[in-house]
Scaffold this motif. Sequence first.
Motif, mmCIF file in Angstrom:
data_model
loop_
_atom_site.group_PDB
_atom_site.id
_atom_site.type_symbol
_atom_site.label_atom_id
_atom_site.label_comp_id
_atom_site.label_asym_id
_atom_site.label_seq_id
_atom_site.Cartn_x
_atom_site.Cartn_y
_atom_site.Cartn_z
ATOM 1 N N PRO A 127 63.276 19.583 1.237
ATOM 2 C CA PRO A 127 61.830 19.453 1.085
ATOM 3 C C PRO A 127 61.622 17.711 1.398
ATOM 4 N N GLY A 128 60.666 16.807 1.593
ATOM 5 C CA GLY A 128 60.397 15.225 0.474
ATOM 6 C C GLY A 128 61.067 14.685 1.356
ATOM 7 N N ASP A 129 62.698 15.068 1.541
ATOM 8 C CA ASP A 129 63.962 14.184 2.063
ATOM 9 C C ASP A 129 63.287 12.790 3.066
ATOM 10 N N ALA A 130 62.605 12.008 3.308
ATOM 11 C CA ALA A 130 62.295 11.089 3.592
ATOM 12 C C ALA A 130 62.655 10.058 4.249
ATOM 13 N N ALA A 131 63.658 9.874 3.472
ATOM 14 C CA ALA A 131 65.403 8.996 4.385
ATOM 15 C C ALA A 131 65.424 10.227 5.825
ATOM 16 N N THR A 132 65.594 11.669 5.567
ATOM 17 C CA THR A 132 66.353 11.620 6.681
ATOM 18 C C THR A 132 65.136 12.362 8.246
ATOM 19 N N ALA A 133 64.351 12.430 7.424
ATOM 20 C CA ALA A 133 62.968 13.588 7.724
ATOM 21 C C ALA A 133 61.991 11.949 8.817
ATOM 22 N N GLY A 134 61.852 11.016 7.246
ATOM 23 C CA GLY A 134 60.967 9.508 7.566
ATOM 24 C C GLY A 134 61.544 9.429 9.217
ATOM 25 N N PRO A 135 62.649 9.201 10.146
ATOM 26 C CA PRO A 135 63.033 8.125 10.902
ATOM 27 C C PRO A 135 62.681 9.178 12.458
ATOM 28 N N LEU A 136 63.338 10.310 11.723
ATOM 29 C CA LEU A 136 63.193 11.960 13.379
ATOM 30 C C LEU A 136 62.030 11.776 13.241
ATOM 31 N N LEU A 137 60.934 11.817 12.686
ATOM 32 C CA LEU A 137 59.090 12.280 13.015
ATOM 33 C C LEU A 137 58.421 10.919 13.403
ATOM 34 N N VAL A 138 59.112 9.767 12.975
ATOM 35 C CA VAL A 138 58.461 8.893 13.903
ATOM 36 C C VAL A 138 59.017 9.150 15.288
ATOM 37 N N ARG A 139 60.407 8.856 15.441
ATOM 38 C CA ARG A 139 61.193 9.544 17.284
ATOM 39 C C ARG A 139 60.122 10.482 17.879
ATOM 40 N N PHE A 140 60.151 11.426 16.742
ATOM 41 C CA PHE A 140 59.701 13.579 17.499
ATOM 42 C C PHE A 140 57.842 12.811 18.073
ATOM 43 N N ILE A 141 57.146 11.993 17.099
ATOM 44 C CA ILE A 141 55.942 11.298 17.673
ATOM 45 C C ILE A 141 55.847 11.008 18.642
ATOM 46 N N ALA A 142 56.226 10.078 18.559
ATOM 47 C CA ALA A 142 56.577 8.813 19.485
ATOM 48 C C ALA A 142 57.075 8.974 20.834
ATOM 49 N N HIS A 143 58.433 9.182 21.298
ATOM 50 C CA HIS A 143 58.290 10.635 22.085
ATOM 51 C C HIS A 143 57.749 11.777 22.558
ATOM 52 N N GLY A 144 57.593 12.209 21.941
ATOM 53 C CA GLY A 144 56.141 13.181 22.377
ATOM 54 C C GLY A 144 55.034 12.527 22.939
ATOM 55 N N MET A 145 54.650 11.378 22.657
ATOM 56 C CA MET A 145 53.181 10.345 22.784
ATOM 57 C C MET A 145 53.275 10.281 24.337
ATOM 58 N N ARG A 146 54.693 9.508 24.504
ATOM 59 C CA ARG A 146 54.912 9.191 25.781
ATOM 60 C C ARG A 146 55.404 10.175 26.478
ATOM 61 N N GLY A 147 55.833 11.496 26.815
ATOM 62 C CA GLY A 147 55.700 12.543 27.261
ATOM 63 C C GLY A 147 54.729 13.404 27.852
ATOM 64 N N ALA A 148 54.175 13.118 27.615
ATOM 65 C CA ALA A 148 52.480 13.761 26.881
ATOM 66 C C ALA A 148 51.443 13.042 28.034
ATOM 67 N N CYS A 149 52.271 12.269 27.889
ATOM 68 C CA CYS A 149 51.157 11.168 28.392
ATOM 69 C C CYS A 149 52.390 10.554 29.931
ATOM 70 N N SER A 150 52.888 11.051 30.273
ATOM 71 C CA SER A 150 53.391 10.159 31.176
ATOM 72 C C SER A 150 52.768 10.292 32.660
ATOM 73 N N GLY A 151 52.394 11.666 32.706
ATOM 74 C CA GLY A 151 51.545 11.682 33.864
ATOM 75 C C GLY A 151 50.560 12.563 34.164
ATOM 76 N N PRO A 152 49.513 13.213 34.616
ATOM 77 C CA PRO A 152 48.386 13.923 35.375
ATOM 78 C C PRO A 152 49.130 15.123 33.771
ATOM 79 N N VAL A 153 48.133 16.384 33.634
ATOM 80 C CA VAL A 153 48.749 17.938 32.818
ATOM 81 C C VAL A 153 47.927 18.692 33.683
ATOM 82 N N HIS A 154 48.329 19.758 34.108
ATOM 83 C CA HIS A 154 48.516 20.925 34.672
ATOM 84 C C HIS A 154 47.812 21.750 34.211
#
Length: 243
Positions: free
Chosen positions: A216-243
Amino acid sequence: MARTKSPDSISPEASPAAPRKRATGKALAGANDQLAPNRQANILQAAERLFAARGFHGVSIRDIADEAGVPLALVGYYYGPKLSLYHAIFRAHAGYIDVRLQSLAEAQRAAAPEHLLDEIVKAFVLPVLEVASQPAGQHFLRLLSRGMSDHLEEDEPIIRELFDPLAHSFIDAIASALPQATRGQVAWCYQFALGALLHHVNDRRIERLSFGQNQPGDAATAGPLLVRFIAHGMRGACSGPVH
C-alpha cells in the motif's frame, strides 16, 4: 503583581466572595497566548483524525477536545460549531487544490497534443499521491473519500465550494484533449478516474490480493501504472459512441 495562570488552571471563581462563573473559551485562550497557535492546530489535527476514522456524525466536540488535550470551551472558541470545524479542515488543505490546478495549467501550456491527456492525468494523480505519502495527508484523503462517497448534507457545501470548481477545470481540460468526446462522456470519465484514485490512496488490501508483491502507498510503482490506466481508459471509453 498578579501571576498569570495557565488556561487549564483558571479558577471558576475570581475570589472567594465572587459568584461562580464558567471559564469561557476566550478566557482560556487569552490566559496564555503563546500556547494558542499550538492548541488551535492541535484541535484541527485531532478533529481531522477523528472525522476520518468515524465520520462526521460519529464524533462529538468533547471527543475532539479530549483527543487534542484541550479544554472543551477552546474548540468552540477557535472554530465555532462542529460543522464549521469540519469545513475548516478542508479549507486548511486548499493548498493541495492549488498545486493540482498549477500542475494542470503547466500540462496544458507545455504538453504536445499527442501527450496532452497523459500530462493532464499526471496533474490529476501525482499531487494526490504526494499528499498520501505524508501521515497527516492520509487522514485528509480518507476524510475526503468519505465526503465524496457518504453524500452527507454536511459535506455538500464544502464540496461545491472547493471541489466542484476543481472538477470542472479537469473536465474542461480532458475535453480539450479528447475533442471527439461529449461533455457527458468526459464527466463520466472524470468520476471513474476519481473513484480509482481515491480507492488507491485509501486501500490497504492490495498486499493481500497481490500475495505480497505490492505494498500500500507504493507511489513509485503504482503511480505510473495508475496514470496509464486512467489515460488509456479515457481514450478507450471516448473512442466511439456508447450503446
